[in-house]
Scaffold this active site. Structure first.
Site, PDB file in Angstrom:
ATOM      1  N   ARG A  98       0.829  -1.197   0.000  1.00 19.61           N
ATOM      2  CA  ARG A  98       0.000   0.000   0.000  1.00 19.61           C
ATOM      3  C   ARG A  98       0.870   1.256   0.000  1.00 19.61           C
ATOM      4  O   ARG A  98       2.038   1.213   0.361  1.00 19.61           O
ATOM      5  CB  ARG A  98      -0.899   0.019   1.239  1.00 19.61           C
ATOM      6  CG  ARG A  98      -1.831  -1.178   1.371  1.00 19.61           C
ATOM      7  CD  ARG A  98      -2.554  -1.118   2.701  1.00 19.61           C
ATOM      8  NE  ARG A  98      -3.539  -2.185   2.858  1.00 19.61           N
ATOM      9  CZ  ARG A  98      -3.280  -3.381   3.374  1.00 19.61           C
ATOM     10  NH1 ARG A  98      -2.052  -3.666   3.800  1.00 19.61           N
ATOM     11  NH2 ARG A  98      -4.229  -4.293   3.498  1.00 19.61           N
ATOM     12  N   HIS A 204      -3.720   3.051  -6.013  1.00 25.81           N
ATOM     13  CA  HIS A 204      -4.151   1.774  -5.433  1.00 25.81           C
ATOM     14  C   HIS A 204      -4.330   0.690  -6.499  1.00 25.81           C
ATOM     15  O   HIS A 204      -4.304  -0.499  -6.188  1.00 25.81           O
ATOM     16  CB  HIS A 204      -5.457   1.961  -4.668  1.00 25.81           C
ATOM     17  CG  HIS A 204      -5.762   0.849  -3.722  1.00 25.81           C
ATOM     18  ND1 HIS A 204      -5.098   0.683  -2.524  1.00 25.81           N
ATOM     19  CD2 HIS A 204      -6.653  -0.181  -3.803  1.00 25.81           C
ATOM     20  CE1 HIS A 204      -5.568  -0.379  -1.897  1.00 25.81           C
ATOM     21  NE2 HIS A 204      -6.515  -0.925  -2.651  1.00 25.81           N
ATOM     22  N   ARG A 207      -1.582  -1.832  -6.593  1.00 25.94           N
ATOM     23  CA  ARG A 207      -1.746  -2.942  -5.653  1.00 25.94           C
ATOM     24  C   ARG A 207      -2.611  -4.037  -6.278  1.00 25.94           C
ATOM     25  O   ARG A 207      -2.328  -5.230  -6.141  1.00 25.94           O
ATOM     26  CB  ARG A 207      -2.373  -2.413  -4.365  1.00 25.94           C
ATOM     27  CG  ARG A 207      -2.655  -3.446  -3.289  1.00 25.94           C
ATOM     28  CD  ARG A 207      -2.997  -2.712  -1.995  1.00 25.94           C
ATOM     29  NE  ARG A 207      -3.693  -3.545  -1.041  1.00 25.94           N
ATOM     30  CZ  ARG A 207      -3.105  -4.397  -0.206  1.00 25.94           C
ATOM     31  NH1 ARG A 207      -1.795  -4.547  -0.250  1.00 25.94           N
ATOM     32  NH2 ARG A 207      -3.814  -5.099   0.645  1.00 25.94           N
ATOM     33  N   HIS A 230      -3.858  -9.194   4.491  1.00 26.84           N
ATOM     34  CA  HIS A 230      -5.235  -9.270   4.968  1.00 26.84           C
ATOM     35  C   HIS A 230      -5.287  -9.910   6.349  1.00 26.84           C
ATOM     36  O   HIS A 230      -4.617 -10.908   6.613  1.00 26.84           O
ATOM     37  CB  HIS A 230      -6.094 -10.056   3.982  1.00 26.84           C
ATOM     38  CG  HIS A 230      -6.448  -9.255   2.773  1.00 26.84           C
ATOM     39  ND1 HIS A 230      -7.391  -9.665   1.866  1.00 26.84           N
ATOM     40  CD2 HIS A 230      -5.995  -8.060   2.313  1.00 26.84           C
ATOM     41  CE1 HIS A 230      -7.509  -8.762   0.894  1.00 26.84           C
ATOM     42  NE2 HIS A 230      -6.662  -7.791   1.151  1.00 26.84           N
ATOM     43  N   TYR A 239       3.937 -17.814   8.294  1.00 27.77           N
ATOM     44  CA  TYR A 239       5.282 -18.361   8.471  1.00 27.77           C
ATOM     45  C   TYR A 239       5.496 -19.569   7.571  1.00 27.77           C
ATOM     46  O   TYR A 239       6.577 -19.755   7.006  1.00 27.77           O
ATOM     47  CB  TYR A 239       5.518 -18.738   9.934  1.00 27.77           C
ATOM     48  CG  TYR A 239       5.513 -17.552  10.870  1.00 27.77           C
ATOM     49  CD1 TYR A 239       6.225 -16.397  10.563  1.00 27.77           C
ATOM     50  CD2 TYR A 239       4.782 -17.567  12.046  1.00 27.77           C
ATOM     51  CE1 TYR A 239       6.224 -15.306  11.407  1.00 27.77           C
ATOM     52  CE2 TYR A 239       4.776 -16.478  12.902  1.00 27.77           C
ATOM     53  CZ  TYR A 239       5.495 -15.355  12.570  1.00 27.77           C
ATOM     54  OH  TYR A 239       5.492 -14.262  13.412  1.00 27.77           O
TER      55      TYR A 239
END
Length: 272
Positions: A98, A204, A207, A230, A239
């Site tokens: 962003r 945007h 993105r 998100h 991970y």
């Protein structure tokens, strides 16, 4: 009028009148949301027996599909913008970060050897609080994203030429050396998209471009949600994606798309 006198037909007429008068669909949807919330509270407080706001879809405004750029268009835009923001355009397009996350990047967030960028903070600006630098809104927003190998040389050159010095120096700064803000970047952006002949493109949308490129590379929904930060992505899955190398595979696919436009990287050991 008294809350108890408001009926469902009246709510329908009110909403239809607003739309017929040319009030934007998004504004009407927000007004309906507020009225519905007021009436829900009235029901909870026992002031009315039933919420009269019962229009299916009344709180949802239709939104036009935003465009995404091709890789060639991304580089055309990067070529048109001042050199100090070229890498910012490329990172926004190929990692889906962003604007606020890019503005909040510091030198120590960038690992050129591992080809990753760690998102730890974001720059935001509101009328009430002014300019603030704080952690992302959700835990999932704090993430590490792999970037395409093709950007390594340009990113290293940017850090040497334009980034602030020191470990916590900002990677991207405003036109006058201050914090990069939307309002001081807007004029630069408009000139660049005009010069690139891209028409109605928002920052945007870069993105959206990054997410689309990752999706075409076979990224799963959860992998896409990780790259985009998100909040519904569980930490264990984040991970796992980083450890098993899939995040770099996604970046590698984007890298292939870049090479089709730019050609081989002469600075790489193999020339590919």
């Amino acid at each position: 009028m008294p809350l108890r006198d408001i009926t469902t037909p009246q709510v329908r007429r009110w909403r239809t009148t607003l739309l017929d008068q040319g009030v934007g669909a998004a504004t009407v949807a927000k007004a309906y949301q507020i009225l519905r919330a007021i009436m829900n509270t009235a029901v909870d407080d026992g002031l009315v027996q039933r919420n009269p706001c019962r229009i299916k879809g009344g709180a949802t405004a239709p939104s036009a599909e935003r465009p995404f750029l091709s890789v060639a268009e991304v580089f055309r835009l990067a070529d048109a913008i001042p050199a100090r923001y070229r890498v910012m355009i490329l990172l926004a397009s190929f990692t889906a970060l962003r604007f606020g996350e890019l503005a909040g990047l510091q030198r120590w967030d960038v690992d050129l050897e591992r080809r990753t960028i760690s998102v730890r903070r974001s720059v935001a600006e509101t009328r009430s609080d002014g300019l603030t630098v704080k952690a992302p809104k959700s835990a999932a927003g704090v993430r590490t994203v792999a970037f395409p190998a093709s950007l390594t040389v340009e990113l290293a050159a940017h850090l040497a030429e334009y980034a602030e010095p020191g470990r916590t120096g900002r990677v991207f700064v405003g036109p006058r050396g201050g914090v990069l803000r939307r309002n001081n970047f807007r004029r630069i952006w408009l000139r660049a998209i005009g010069a690139a002949g891209l028409g109605d493109v928002h920052f945007h949308d870069l993105r959206h471009t990054g997410n689309t490129l990752a999706a075409t590379g076979g990224a799963s929904t959860r992998e896409l949600m990780h790259r985009m930060g998100h909040s519904s992505v569980r930490a264990a899955l984040i991970y796992q994606h980083l450890v098993n190398g899939r995040d770099h595979e996604i970046a590698g696919h984007v890298d292939d798309q870049i090479r089709r436009v730019k050609g081989p990287d002469p600075g790489s050991p193999s020339g590919t």
